[in-house]
Scaffold this motif. Structure first.
Motif, PDB file in Angstrom:
ATOM      1  N   ALA A  74       0.740  -1.234  -0.039  1.00  0.00           N
ATOM      2  CA  ALA A  74       0.025   0.004   0.018  1.00  0.00           C
ATOM      3  C   ALA A  74       0.717   1.257  -0.166  1.00  0.00           C
ATOM      4  CB  ALA A  74      -0.797  -0.120   1.313  1.00  0.00           C
ATOM      5  N   SER A  75       2.177   1.319  -0.318  1.00  0.00           N
ATOM      6  CA  SER A  75       2.892   2.444  -0.295  1.00  0.00           C
ATOM      7  C   SER A  75       3.715   2.623  -1.567  1.00  0.00           C
ATOM      8  CB  SER A  75       4.129   2.337   0.842  1.00  0.00           C
ATOM      9  OG  SER A  75       4.941   3.351   0.615  1.00  0.00           O
ATOM     10  N   PRO A  76       3.662   3.867  -2.071  1.00  0.00           N
ATOM     11  CA  PRO A  76       4.480   4.028  -3.339  1.00  0.00           C
ATOM     12  C   PRO A  76       5.986   4.302  -3.300  1.00  0.00           C
ATOM     13  CG  PRO A  76       3.427   6.091  -2.630  1.00  0.00           C
ATOM     14  CD  PRO A  76       2.956   5.142  -1.642  1.00  0.00           C
ATOM     15  N   VAL A  77       6.376   4.318  -1.951  1.00  0.00           N
ATOM     16  CA  VAL A  77       7.650   4.365  -1.720  1.00  0.00           C
ATOM     17  C   VAL A  77       8.530   3.192  -1.996  1.00  0.00           C
ATOM     18  CG1 VAL A  77       9.402   5.025   0.382  1.00  0.00           C
ATOM     19  CG2 VAL A  77       7.244   6.265   0.115  1.00  0.00           C
ATOM     20  N   HIS A  78       9.552   3.098  -2.804  1.00  0.00           N
ATOM     21  CA  HIS A  78      10.398   2.199  -3.013  1.00  0.00           C
ATOM     22  C   HIS A  78      11.495   1.786  -1.942  1.00  0.00           C
ATOM     23  CE1 HIS A  78      10.176   2.266  -7.619  1.00  0.00           C
ATOM     24  NE2 HIS A  78       8.947   2.592  -7.176  1.00  0.00           N
ATOM     25  N   PRO A  79      11.573   0.322  -1.623  1.00  0.00           N
ATOM     26  CA  PRO A  79      12.747   0.020  -0.994  1.00  0.00           C
ATOM     27  C   PRO A  79      14.036   0.691  -0.909  1.00  0.00           C
ATOM     28  CG  PRO A  79      11.685  -1.663  -1.912  1.00  0.00           C
ATOM     29  CD  PRO A  79      11.255  -0.662  -2.547  1.00  0.00           C
ATOM     30  N   PHE A  80      14.832   0.892   0.135  1.00  0.00           N
ATOM     31  CA  PHE A  80      16.278   1.507  -0.168  1.00  0.00           C
ATOM     32  C   PHE A  80      17.255   0.686   0.170  1.00  0.00           C
ATOM     33  CE2 PHE A  80      14.496   2.325   3.898  1.00  0.00           C
ATOM     34  CZ  PHE A  80      15.715   2.183   4.760  1.00  0.00           C
ATOM     35  N   VAL A  81      18.525   0.887  -0.104  1.00  0.00           N
ATOM     36  CA  VAL A  81      19.665  -0.008   0.471  1.00  0.00           C
ATOM     37  C   VAL A  81      20.338   1.023   1.573  1.00  0.00           C
ATOM     38  CG1 VAL A  81      19.987  -1.108  -1.575  1.00  0.00           C
ATOM     39  CG2 VAL A  81      20.899   0.822  -1.553  1.00  0.00           C
ATOM     40  N   PRO A  82      21.108   0.428   2.486  1.00  0.00           N
ATOM     41  CA  PRO A  82      21.849   1.320   3.485  1.00  0.00           C
ATOM     42  C   PRO A  82      22.605   2.681   2.850  1.00  0.00           C
ATOM     43  CG  PRO A  82      22.006  -0.940   4.046  1.00  0.00           C
ATOM     44  CD  PRO A  82      21.415  -0.982   2.664  1.00  0.00           C
ATOM     45  N   SER A  83      23.094   2.326   1.738  1.00  0.00           N
ATOM     46  CA  SER A  83      23.881   3.671   1.006  1.00  0.00           C
ATOM     47  C   SER A  83      22.868   4.641   0.714  1.00  0.00           C
ATOM     48  CB  SER A  83      24.774   3.022  -0.248  1.00  0.00           C
ATOM     49  OG  SER A  83      23.888   2.615  -1.211  1.00  0.00           O
ATOM     50  N   ASP A  84      21.667   4.588   0.698  1.00  0.00           N
ATOM     51  CA  ASP A  84      20.830   5.487   0.277  1.00  0.00           C
ATOM     52  C   ASP A  84      20.252   6.284   1.442  1.00  0.00           C
ATOM     53  OD1 ASP A  84      18.982   3.302  -2.195  1.00  0.00           O
ATOM     54  OD2 ASP A  84      20.869   4.704  -2.505  1.00  0.00           O
ATOM     55  N   THR A  85      20.648   5.844   2.566  1.00  0.00           N
ATOM     56  CA  THR A  85      19.926   6.511   3.830  1.00  0.00           C
ATOM     57  C   THR A  85      20.650   7.955   3.892  1.00  0.00           C
ATOM     58  OG1 THR A  85      21.692   5.275   5.219  1.00  0.00           O
ATOM     59  CG2 THR A  85      19.406   4.344   4.869  1.00  0.00           C
ATOM     60  N   ARG A  86      19.919   9.010   3.687  1.00  0.00           N
ATOM     61  CA  ARG A  86      20.487  10.002   3.943  1.00  0.00           C
ATOM     62  C   ARG A  86      19.686  10.802   5.238  1.00  0.00           C
ATOM     63  NH1 ARG A  86      20.042   9.300  -1.400  1.00  0.00           N
ATOM     64  NH2 ARG A  86      21.773   9.023  -2.490  1.00  0.00           N
ATOM     65  N   ASP A  87      18.668  10.296   5.679  1.00  0.00           N
ATOM     66  CA  ASP A  87      17.747  11.086   6.527  1.00  0.00           C
ATOM     67  C   ASP A  87      17.756  10.041   7.801  1.00  0.00           C
ATOM     68  OD1 ASP A  87      16.210   8.849   5.956  1.00  0.00           O
ATOM     69  OD2 ASP A  87      14.440   9.917   5.222  1.00  0.00           O
ATOM     70  N   GLY A  88      18.533   9.374   8.168  1.00  0.00           N
ATOM     71  CA  GLY A  88      18.660   8.573   9.419  1.00  0.00           C
ATOM     72  C   GLY A  88      18.178   7.513   9.807  1.00  0.00           C
ATOM     73  N   ARG A  89      17.485   7.015   8.631  1.00  0.00           N
ATOM     74  CA  ARG A  89      16.542   5.840   8.531  1.00  0.00           C
ATOM     75  C   ARG A  89      17.600   4.634   8.770  1.00  0.00           C
ATOM     76  NH1 ARG A  89      13.573   5.730   2.890  1.00  0.00           N
ATOM     77  NH2 ARG A  89      15.421   6.580   2.452  1.00  0.00           N
ATOM     78  N   ILE A  90      17.261   3.682   9.379  1.00  0.00           N
ATOM     79  CA  ILE A  90      18.175   2.378   9.341  1.00  0.00           C
ATOM     80  C   ILE A  90      17.158   1.127   8.773  1.00  0.00           C
ATOM     81  CG2 ILE A  90      19.092   2.958  11.752  1.00  0.00           C
ATOM     82  CD1 ILE A  90      16.858   1.062  12.829  1.00  0.00           C
ATOM     83  N   GLY A  91      18.126   0.247   8.497  1.00  0.00           N
ATOM     84  CA  GLY A  91      17.336  -0.885   7.674  1.00  0.00           C
ATOM     85  C   GLY A  91      18.030  -0.751   6.366  1.00  0.00           C
TER      86      GLY A  91
END
Length: 123
Positions: A74-91
């Motif tokens: 139900a989300s349009p947001v694509h999964p990300f890889v750790p190198s894409d984390t620029r806003d403090g997200r983990i995982g």
């Protein structure tokens, strides 16, 4: 051969469905391929449940020498890889594994979010 049924409520239920599909017919599937298929399935469904508003579609089928799994959420947001984390997200580590193990990964927009279609060679 395809598997379409009511939506899996857990990643374990989705894995059980894929395992049953892999064991149908007369096909011999290597244990490592089975483990990869179950890990991919688990990651896709877990991510949909945890981060994307839930599973809105699930299919698994064997086409020739490939397993195809599609999980819609139900989300349009694509999964990300750790190198894409620029806003403090983990995982993102599970998503990295999906990309490494799968033969192909395609993300498409749906009316209610997105669909992730993964293929895995069975040989």
């Amino acid at each position: 051969m395809a598997l379409t049924a009511e939506l899996p409520a857990t990643s374990g239920e989705a894995r059980d469905r894929v395992l049953a599909l892999l064991h149908t017919g007369h096909r011999q599937v290597d244990d490592i391929v089975v483990a990869d298929a179950l890990l991919i399935t688990s990651e896709l469904v877990t991510n949909a449940l945890r981060h994307a508003g839930g599973v809105t579609g699930f299919t698994a089928r064997i086409s020739g020498d490939r397993l195809e799994v599609t999980v819609e959420d139900a989300s349009p947001v694509h999964p990300f890889v750790p190198s894409d984390t620029r806003d403090g997200r983990i995982g993102g580590y599970g998503w990295s594994l999906v990309g490494r193990l799968a033969t192909s990964v395609v993300i498409t927009s749906t009316a209610f979010g997105k669909g992730i279609h993964v293929t895995l060679r069975l040989r």
